[in-house]
Design a protein around this motif. Structure first.
Motif, PDB file in Angstrom:
ATOM      1  N   TYR A 124      27.482 -17.310 -25.924  1.00  9.02           N
ATOM      2  CA  TYR A 124      26.622 -17.646 -24.779  1.00  9.02           C
ATOM      3  C   TYR A 124      25.182 -17.924 -25.218  1.00  9.02           C
ATOM      4  CZ  TYR A 124      30.795 -16.189 -22.464  1.00  9.02           C
ATOM      5  OH  TYR A 124      32.110 -16.095 -22.099  1.00  9.02           O
ATOM      6  N   ASN A 143      39.108 -22.001 -23.585  1.00  7.52           N
ATOM      7  CA  ASN A 143      39.357 -21.892 -22.137  1.00  7.52           C
ATOM      8  C   ASN A 143      39.171 -20.468 -21.644  1.00  7.52           C
ATOM      9  OD1 ASN A 143      40.285 -24.603 -21.318  1.00  7.52           O
ATOM     10  ND2 ASN A 143      41.829 -24.234 -22.876  1.00  7.52           N
ATOM     11  N   ASN A 144      39.372 -19.493 -22.556  1.00  6.08           N
ATOM     12  CA  ASN A 144      39.269 -18.085 -22.154  1.00  6.08           C
ATOM     13  C   ASN A 144      37.835 -17.608 -21.958  1.00  6.08           C
ATOM     14  OD1 ASN A 144      42.015 -17.916 -22.307  1.00  6.08           O
ATOM     15  ND2 ASN A 144      42.035 -17.235 -24.447  1.00  6.08           N
ATOM     16  N   GLU A 145      36.872 -18.437 -22.346  1.00  6.41           N
ATOM     17  CA  GLU A 145      35.473 -18.042 -22.163  1.00  6.41           C
ATOM     18  C   GLU A 145      35.068 -18.192 -20.689  1.00  6.41           C
ATOM     19  OE1 GLU A 145      33.626 -16.591 -24.251  1.00  6.41           O
ATOM     20  OE2 GLU A 145      34.802 -16.857 -26.082  1.00  6.41           O
ATOM     21  N   ASP A 146      33.956 -17.587 -20.358  1.00  7.03           N
ATOM     22  CA  ASP A 146      33.463 -17.618 -18.976  1.00  7.03           C
ATOM     23  C   ASP A 146      32.658 -18.911 -18.765  1.00  7.03           C
ATOM     24  OD1 ASP A 146      32.202 -17.297 -16.593  1.00  7.03           O
ATOM     25  OD2 ASP A 146      31.577 -15.226 -16.938  1.00  7.03           O
ATOM     26  N   TRP A 147      33.318 -19.946 -18.249  1.00  2.00           N
ATOM     27  CA  TRP A 147      32.658 -21.249 -18.130  1.00  2.00           C
ATOM     28  C   TRP A 147      31.624 -21.281 -16.996  1.00  2.00           C
ATOM     29  CZ3 TRP A 147      32.373 -25.239 -21.505  1.00  2.00           C
ATOM     30  CH2 TRP A 147      33.147 -25.091 -22.654  1.00  2.00           C
ATOM     31  N   GLU A 148      31.759 -20.360 -16.055  1.00  2.00           N
ATOM     32  CA  GLU A 148      30.704 -20.240 -15.018  1.00  2.00           C
ATOM     33  C   GLU A 148      29.411 -19.807 -15.698  1.00  2.00           C
ATOM     34  OE1 GLU A 148      30.483 -20.880 -11.907  1.00  2.00           O
ATOM     35  OE2 GLU A 148      32.541 -21.137 -11.189  1.00  2.00           O
ATOM     36  N   LYS A 149      29.545 -18.858 -16.606  1.00  2.14           N
ATOM     37  CA  LYS A 149      28.374 -18.339 -17.329  1.00  2.14           C
ATOM     38  C   LYS A 149      27.810 -19.426 -18.259  1.00  2.14           C
ATOM     39  CE  LYS A 149      27.202 -14.295 -20.134  1.00  2.14           C
ATOM     40  NZ  LYS A 149      27.747 -13.131 -20.817  1.00  2.14           N
ATOM     41  N   LYS A 197      28.041 -22.562 -17.840  1.00  4.76           N
ATOM     42  CA  LYS A 197      27.443 -23.575 -16.965  1.00  4.76           C
ATOM     43  C   LYS A 197      25.977 -23.258 -16.643  1.00  4.76           C
ATOM     44  CE  LYS A 197      28.110 -24.788 -12.158  1.00  4.76           C
ATOM     45  NZ  LYS A 197      29.030 -24.682 -11.034  1.00  4.76           N
TER      46      LYS A 197
END
Ligand SMILES: NC(=O)c1ccc[n+]([C@@H]2O[C@H](COP(=O)([O-])OP(=O)(O)OC[C@H]3O[C@@H](n4cnc5c(N)ncnc54)[C@H](O)[C@@H]3O)[C@@H](O)[C@H]2O)c1
Length: 441
Positions: A382, A400-406, A408
């Motif tokens: 991050y 894909n397992n990462e927090d893509w909202e974060k 973003k």
């Protein structure tokens, strides 16, 4: 039975700990004193899952390391696992093979020994080694290695086949000894027992075939991009056909690592040395060399050819997941191209040793590795994507397992260049990211 293993790199070290696990007394011999010292302290010089645990379990007991070739005097079998890198012209450089053979020769007496060549060597090398040792009671056996970095320990204990090449198939003693050593594996593993030249060629043929599959799909991916097809769907459908198979059909930014690139080039040289033009294999190599440049241009085009001072978060430093090996890594090649064009790069890999190796490769001062350069190596994903103008995926980890909202909220611009076609593109796009894969949008 006492066994010596010469060369304690990816192949030799795994061979050493694996044979110790089977109950053999193993001595690992290497010319690198620092490595030997660390290994005897149970410290692993390279990263592979489960390797350090196995090393710690056996070192000082069934397993020891030394720089002295004396140890081979009472070894029944010697595995030769030294490197065979690429020379300036693309040939396999056999310097380490021949200097190790010379060191072995100096220790030989009248006793019978088996010298097993595990290194990948051009066709005809086993015969040359035997010629060098012709005055001694030594059987030379070709036993090419097929392990895959990233899952190398698993592969050692679960080989798909064991290839053994002998000088004379009538002479049973070396065949019996090799079968005894490999009897520790599952009974169903196929043995291919053949002559030296066929065994040597099996290794090159296998690597070249896999590399060709990759380059074939990568070439298609360029057309896919132009005509608006999705290469992921194309290859999925292709792979259902059992004659084609679904492995090694992922489009991406090219094959890399310590084997494919150099082995393909060495095979091309072997064709040329025999006055045969290697058309298909040469194309495989050319497509691979071009692929990373094609991908880089795609990134540059997005920015109207000006990436100066743009910040790129490059996810993946080693050439594949779960290894620290940077040899021929596409991530590193891409970082070089980005830096050369004035960009700022924040690099990340899940494997700590891969990050360390990158810091060493670029001679970054460790205390300053995280600031003061155009290249930053970070241990947190991050932090890496923070303020990035674009995210570039270079290693096939399942991001894909990462927090893509974060992710973003951390990036400056929501653009992803997915060099491994690993992301769920639909999901990423729904989050507002622009998505550019290889042969898919
Ligand atoms: N790495 C892989 O995934 C892999 C897979 C299959 C086959 N191979 C083949 O196996 C061979 C070894 O590859 P690697 O990746 O383990 O190499 P490596 O570079 O990781 O290790 C080679 C080791 O040999 C040592 N060495 C060099 N000269 C020596 C000598 N004279 N005596 C003792 N030690 C010496 C080096 O110090 C080094 O530790 C190569 O031919 C390679 O093509 C590698």
């Amino acid at each position: 039975m006492k066994i010596s293993v010469i060369g304690t790199g990816y192949v030799g070290l795994i061979q050493s700990v694996g044979l110790a696990e089977f109950g053999f007394d193993v001595v690992g011999i290497d010319i690198d004193e620092t490595k030997v010292k660390r290994l005897n302290e149970g410290k692993c010089p390279l990263y592979e899952d489960d390797l350090e645990e196995l090393l710690k379990k056996h070192v000082g007991n069934k397993l020891k390391f030394t720089t002295s070739y004396d140890e081979i005097k009472d070894s029944a079998v010697i595995f030769l696992c030294v490197g065979t890198p690429q020379d300036d012209e693309g040939n396999a450089d056999l310097r380490f093979i021949y200097s190790a053979t010379e060191s072995i020769k100096n220790q030989l007496d009248d006793g019978y020994k088996i010298l097993v060549i595990k290194s990948t060597v051009p066709i005809g090398t086993n015969r040359k080694i035997k010629e060098l040792l012709k005055d001694y009671n030594v059987a030379v056996v070709s036993n090419p290695e097929f392990l895959r970095e990233g899952i190398a320990v698993y592969d050692f204990f679960n080989p798909e086949r064991i290839v053994l090449g002998f000088e004379n198939l009538e002479y049973k003693k070396p065949i019996d000894v090799m079968k005894e050593i490999y009897s520790h594996f599952d009974n169903n593993i196929p043995f291919i027992i053949t002559d030296w030249e066929s065994a040597e060629m099996i290794k090159y043929a296998s690597n070249a075939f896999l590399a060709t599959k990759i380059s074939f799909v990568n070439e298609l991916s360029k057309l896919s991009d132009e005509v608006g097809a999705d290469i992921k769907i194309v290859t999925k459908a292709m792979g259902i056909d059992k004659r084609i198979g679904n492995k090694f059909l992922n489009a991406g930014i090219g094959y890399a690592g310590s084997c494919f690139p150099k082995d393909i080039k060495a095979l091309i040289k072997q064709f040329e040395n025999n006055n045969i033009s290697p058309k298909l294999i040469k194309a495989t190599d050319e497509v691979n060399e071009e692929q990373i440049c094609w991908f880089f241009n795609k990134i540059k085009n997005y920015y109207n050819n000006d990436i100066n001072q743009k910040i790129f978060a490059v996810l993946g430093l080693a050439f594949k997941p779960n290894t620290d090996d940077l040899r021929e890594s596409r991530g590193i090649k891409l970082i070089d191209l980005l830096l050369k064009n004035g960009a700022i790069v924040k690099g990340f890999d899940y494997v700590e040793k891969a990050r360390e190796n990158t810091i060493n490769r670029y001679k970054l001062d460790k205390s300053k590795a995280f600031y003061g350069y155009n290249l930053y190596i970070l241990e947190d994903l991050y932090e890496t994507v923070k303020d990035a103008d674009a995210i570039v995926i270079t290693t096939e980890y399942n991001f894909n397992n990462e927090d893509w909202e974060k992710i973003k909220t951390a990036v400056k611009n929501k653009v992803v260049f997915d060099g491994r076609n690993i992301l769920n593109a639909e999901k990423i796009k729904k989050l507002g990211f622009e998505y550019y894969g290889v042969g898919r949008k």
